[in-house]
Write an enzyme that holds these catalytic residues in place. Structure first.
Site, PDB file in Angstrom:
ATOM      1  N   GLU A 111       0.771  -1.276   0.049  1.00  0.00           N
ATOM      2  CA  GLU A 111      -0.084   0.164  -0.034  1.00  0.00           C
ATOM      3  C   GLU A 111       0.801   1.210   0.027  1.00  0.00           C
ATOM      4  OE1 GLU A 111      -3.146   0.370  -0.374  1.00  0.00           O
ATOM      5  OE2 GLU A 111      -3.571  -1.904  -0.196  1.00  0.00           O
TER       6      GLU A 111
ATOM      7  N   CYS B 233     -19.282  -1.879 -17.792  1.00  0.00           N
ATOM      8  CA  CYS B 233     -19.367  -1.540 -16.144  1.00  0.00           C
ATOM      9  C   CYS B 233     -20.663  -2.195 -15.747  1.00  0.00           C
ATOM     10  CB  CYS B 233     -19.398   0.072 -16.245  1.00  0.00           C
ATOM     11  SG  CYS B 233     -19.490   0.628 -14.564  1.00  0.00           S
TER      12      CYS B 233
ATOM     13  N   CYS C 283     -13.264   1.629 -15.533  1.00  0.00           N
ATOM     14  CA  CYS C 283     -13.593   3.205 -15.267  1.00  0.00           C
ATOM     15  C   CYS C 283     -12.290   3.852 -14.886  1.00  0.00           C
ATOM     16  CB  CYS C 283     -14.399   3.480 -13.766  1.00  0.00           C
ATOM     17  SG  CYS C 283     -15.250   5.093 -13.660  1.00  0.00           S
TER      18      CYS C 283
ATOM     19  N   CYS D 136     -17.395   1.894 -20.316  1.00  0.00           N
ATOM     20  CA  CYS D 136     -18.648   1.955 -19.923  1.00  0.00           C
ATOM     21  C   CYS D 136     -19.576   0.896 -20.441  1.00  0.00           C
ATOM     22  CB  CYS D 136     -19.466   3.306 -20.284  1.00  0.00           C
ATOM     23  SG  CYS D 136     -18.763   4.695 -19.474  1.00  0.00           S
TER      24      CYS D 136
END
Length: 347
Positions: A36, A201, A191, A198
DNA sequence: TACGCGTGGTC
DNA sequence: TGACCAAGCGT
């Protein structure tokens, strides 16, 4: 249970999500944490080789805590944002001393460690411990800004707060780990910043950006600012045995804690490289040889670097920031250098 | 609150 | 090719 949005994302994740990244193999808090931190403002493909090398050398938080900071920075060399490495090392020591080597599961306690902010704390809690906590990284920001039609640049607190509220509201109570990965994967794979897919999606039917036929308008752009330009001389000074003069940079600021080339006195002008001047350091070498200056563009400013190879028998003033050391090229490259300096030294 | 902090990819 | 940006945080 979660809302429709989170259910759609989880279904999509089961079919298309990424599950084979290196830090997915063994999701210990330590490995999740290191990944991270490396992934902050840094792309996955860049991080992977750094993560593998880092884990091989520092397999546990104890190995990291007991290492010298210089070596940790060496393994970070080339990744950038070196405060991350300094904070990582400091946090490892804290985990060993304050938490007996065990990462806390509570996001608030995680956030008390240096280098761990709200989003990273949540990511660790979710990925390593499956604790309910909302993340808001760049991917989630983009997904949520488009879905909810949030206007404005997320760098503004008001916009960020609105996105955080949406992030919290969509985070389900089950399968937190998968949901967290799902929203990041959707942002990275579908995205995307430009040319979002799209048609693929799972939440387009509820998406405001899609309904307005302009998903790329979200999130709002950062207002652009003039980048300042700085010029300096970097001195490539080599002694008779092929060793280079390097400087340990101070712990804060650009390239904090790394080795770099010393800088000439800022009063030095390009056309007047002195045969003799008051010297902070006397260096005796052989023939003058100026290299071409080049412009290096950082995120926040342009830097003209004028490498000056000192080979004439002459002295020159050095603008000292930190301790000066003589190292062979091999030693220098191993110790860890900022990328532009590495390029200079390799020539 | 706004700014400083790296590097490499992308177009 | 220069502008923009990526799994943000600290001050």
């Amino acid at each position: 249970m979660g809302d429709w949005f989170s259910q759609q994302l989880l279904d999509w994740y089961d079919r298309h999500g990424r599950k084979e990244l290196p830090w997915h193999r063994d999701r210990s808090a330590y490995r999740v944490w290191v990944s991270e931190i490396m992934l902050q403002q840094t792309q996955v493909t860049t991080v992977i080789p750094y993560f593998e090398r880092f884990m091989e050398r520092f397999p546990s938080v104890h190995d990291l805590a007991s290492a010298a900071r210089e070596e940790v920075l060496g393994y970070w060399s080339g990744l950038g944002y070196y405060a991350r490495a300094r904070n990582l090392h400091a946090a490892a020591i804290e985990v060993v001393e304050r938490f007996e080597g065990e990462f806390p599961q509570d996001p608030e306690q995680l956030q008390s460690l240096p280098g761990i902010g709200r989003s990273t704390a949540a990511a660790i809690a979710a990925q390593a411990f499956d604790q309910r906590a909302a993340i808001l990284d760049g991917n989630a920001k983009r997904v949520l800004a488009r879905y909810h039609g949030v206007e404005g640049w997320p760098g503004k607190t008001a916009v960020a707060n609105e996105l955080w509220d949406h992030a919290e509201e969509h985070t389900p109570h089950e399968r937190i780990r998968d949901y967290t990965q799902a929203i990041m994967d959707l942002g990275a794979m579908v995205c995307t910043r430009r040319n979002p897919a799209c048609a693929s999606c799972p939440v387009r039917t509820g998406c405001i950006g899609y309904a307005r036929n302009d998903p790329e308008a979200y999130p709002g752009r950062k207002p652009k600012k003039e980048k300042p330009e700085k010029t300096l001389w970097m001195l490539l000074i080599e002694d008779g045995e092929g060793r280079l003069l390097l400087e340990e940079r101070p712990p804060t600021g650009i390239w904090g804690g790394l080795l770099s080339l010393p800088e000439a006195d800022p009063a030095l002008q390009p056309e007047e490289v002195p045969d003799h001047c008051e010297s902070a350091l006397g260096v005796e070498t052989n023939m003058p040889d100026s290299l071409e200056p080049f412009r290096h563009t950082f995120s926040h400013y342009h830097l003209w670097i004028r490498p000056l190879r000192l080979s004439a028998r002459r002295t020159i003033s050095i603008q000292e920031h930190g301790r000066l050391r003589w190292l062979t090229r091999e030693q220098a490259l191993e110790a860890g250098l900022p990328a532009p300096i590495r390029g200079l030294i390799r020539q």
